[in-house]
Scaffold this motif. Structure first.
Motif, mmCIF file in Angstrom:
data_model
loop_
_atom_site.group_PDB
_atom_site.id
_atom_site.type_symbol
_atom_site.label_atom_id
_atom_site.label_comp_id
_atom_site.label_asym_id
_atom_site.label_seq_id
_atom_site.Cartn_x
_atom_site.Cartn_y
_atom_site.Cartn_z
ATOM 1 N N THR A 135 0.812 -1.223 0.000
ATOM 2 C CA THR A 135 0.000 0.000 0.000
ATOM 3 C C THR A 135 0.845 1.271 0.000
ATOM 4 N N VAL A 136 2.151 1.142 0.214
ATOM 5 C CA VAL A 136 3.051 2.296 0.265
ATOM 6 C C VAL A 136 3.758 2.443 -1.077
ATOM 7 N N THR A 137 3.594 3.593 -1.707
ATOM 8 C CA THR A 137 4.241 3.835 -2.990
ATOM 9 C C THR A 137 5.737 4.070 -2.787
ATOM 10 N N TYR A 138 6.501 3.994 -3.877
ATOM 11 C CA TYR A 138 7.924 4.289 -3.768
ATOM 12 C C TYR A 138 8.145 5.740 -3.359
ATOM 13 N N ASP A 139 7.313 6.654 -3.848
ATOM 14 C CA ASP A 139 7.455 8.062 -3.465
ATOM 15 C C ASP A 139 7.247 8.248 -1.967
ATOM 16 N N GLU A 140 6.331 7.482 -1.397
ATOM 17 C CA GLU A 140 6.136 7.527 0.056
ATOM 18 C C GLU A 140 7.280 6.805 0.768
ATOM 19 N N GLY A 141 7.712 5.690 0.195
ATOM 20 C CA GLY A 141 8.757 4.884 0.819
ATOM 21 C C GLY A 141 10.067 5.629 0.975
ATOM 22 N N VAL A 142 10.373 6.509 0.020
ATOM 23 C CA VAL A 142 11.629 7.252 0.101
ATOM 24 C C VAL A 142 11.613 8.253 1.257
ATOM 25 N N LEU A 143 10.416 8.524 1.792
ATOM 26 C CA LEU A 143 10.282 9.470 2.900
ATOM 27 C C LEU A 143 10.461 8.817 4.271
ATOM 28 N N VAL A 144 10.622 7.506 4.307
ATOM 29 C CA VAL A 144 10.813 6.826 5.599
ATOM 30 C C VAL A 144 12.042 7.379 6.309
ATOM 31 N N GLU A 145 13.146 7.534 5.573
ATOM 32 C CA GLU A 145 14.381 8.012 6.211
ATOM 33 C C GLU A 145 14.242 9.420 6.781
ATOM 34 N N PRO A 146 13.804 10.423 5.995
ATOM 35 C CA PRO A 146 13.693 11.757 6.601
ATOM 36 C C PRO A 146 12.630 11.846 7.680
ATOM 37 N N LEU A 147 11.545 11.071 7.546
ATOM 38 C CA LEU A 147 10.539 11.076 8.611
ATOM 39 C C LEU A 147 11.112 10.463 9.885
ATOM 40 N N ALA A 148 12.006 9.485 9.753
ATOM 41 C CA ALA A 148 12.648 8.898 10.930
ATOM 42 C C ALA A 148 13.441 9.943 11.707
ATOM 43 N N VAL A 149 13.994 10.930 11.002
ATOM 44 C CA VAL A 149 14.683 12.038 11.674
ATOM 45 C C VAL A 149 13.694 12.782 12.574
ATOM 46 N N GLY A 150 12.506 13.065 12.034
ATOM 47 C CA GLY A 150 11.478 13.742 12.820
ATOM 48 C C GLY A 150 10.982 12.910 13.984
#
Length: 342
Positions: A135-150
């Motif tokens: 259910t997670v697109t690649y465009d969303e998946g690439v945001l896992v790393e920067p969101l982990a910073v938050g």
């Protein structure tokens, strides 16, 4: 393979690169998309403390597994994945802490022989790879790393649901810190910046109030008045500009906490009286650890906050130089710029 290099300060080129031989514990990923991060801009400008040109740039990535080493057990060809792009032992000054981000010899893409993610293919140790739900697109998946910073910032801030929070800076990390704070149930979040379009994005992503501090001498007082409740419990610094630490301290209530998320260059003044007399705290925040990455993926998967709203542009890798200039100069209302290898 084609790869995006920062060849020199403010010089981005696309050229051929050789993919290293796959090791027995590694996974080869066909890159779908990579993200331009603020720390990549530091490299682009020749300011990064350890990632120096010439280098294949990038550490945010999502794509499909195309080959696995003989000892890899958790992944197979065809799996959709992202990567937690840091390797370390959790050892700091000889003491094992369990925190990879404390590692004395922490390794990240673009360091040593670990190539960056902005290439047609990227290799990572199996231990650093995370599966993406369908259910997670690649465009969303690439945001896992920067969101982990938050997410890690919210953890370091010990954010509680009833906190009054200020986030100083509405770039991608500031906006994703906003999401991490909102995920903890916080309603009162004031976001500041100097760019109106970034503040509009913050409002869209759930900020209760936004303040454009450009040419405002008394914005600290204005921020305190916004919620009609005085000072803030927690302040997150997501823009490393001069004077920002003292501004953050001035926003805090007695006993409050500042979390320094941004990358800083040069010295920052600190009002020691504010720190001591009011028992305020300034806390460092460095990347993330595995629980932060897993929580970031959980937030994205449940889809409650529309994390992908932070994405403003998606460019083909041949236009990577344009993308770096956009992010560096804040052109065309750019926020999060992705580089596609499809």
């Amino acid at each position: 393979m084609k790869a995006v290099f920062v060849d020199d300060a403010e010089k981005v080129v696309v050229k051929e690169a050789t993919l290293p031989e796959l090791k027995e514990n590694e996974v080869q990923i066909k890159v779908s998309v990579a993200g331009i991060c603020g720390s990549d801009i530091h490299t682009y400008k020749g300011l990064h403390p350890f990632r120096k040109p010439p280098v294949i740039i990038g550490h945010e990535v999502a794509g499909e597994v195309v080959e696995v080493g003989e000892k890899v057990t958790r992944f197979k060809v065809g799996d959709r994945v992202t990567v937690e792009p840091q390797i370390g032992t959790g050892e700091s000054e000889g003491i094992m802490t369990g925190n990879v981000n404390y590692s004395d010899n922490r390794l990240a893409p673009g360091m040593g022989d670990w190539l960056g993610t902005m290439a047609e293919y990227f290799i990572a140790p199996e231990a650093q790879v995370l599966p993406l739900p369908d259910t997670v697109t690649y465009d969303e998946g690439v945001l896992v790393e920067p969101l982990a910073v938050g997410v890690h910032a919210a953890y370091k801030g010990e954010v509680q649901q009833t906190d009054r929070v200020a986030i100083l800076g509405a770039g991608p990390i500031g906006l994703l810190t906003l999401i991490a704070v909102k995920d903890r149930g916080v309603e009162n979040v004031v976001v500041t910046d100097v760019l109106e379009y970034s503040l509009e994005k913050a409002k869209e992503m759930g900020a209760s109030s936004v303040i454009n501090i450009k040419e405002k001498q008394n914005w600290v007082n204005e921020a305190k008045e916004v919620l009609d409740k005085g000072s803030f419990d927690k302040v997150f610094i997501t823009a490393g500009v001069p004077g920002i630490v003292n501004d953050a301290l001035n926003l805090l209530k007695k006993g409050g906490r500042v979390v320094t998320v941004a990358m800083f260059h040069g010295q920052q003044e600190i009002d020691i009286e504010q720190l001591q007399q009011n028992e305020k705290e300034v806390v460092g925040c460095m990347t993330y650890n595995r629980p932060d990455s897993e929580k970031a993926l959980e937030i994205i998967t449940k889809g409650e906050f529309g994390v992908d709203k932070v994405i403003s542009h998606k460019l083909h890798y041949e236009e990577a130089g344009k993308g770096f200039k956009m992010v560096d100069k804040k052109l065309d209302n750019s926020v999060k710029v992705l580089i596609s290898f499809e």
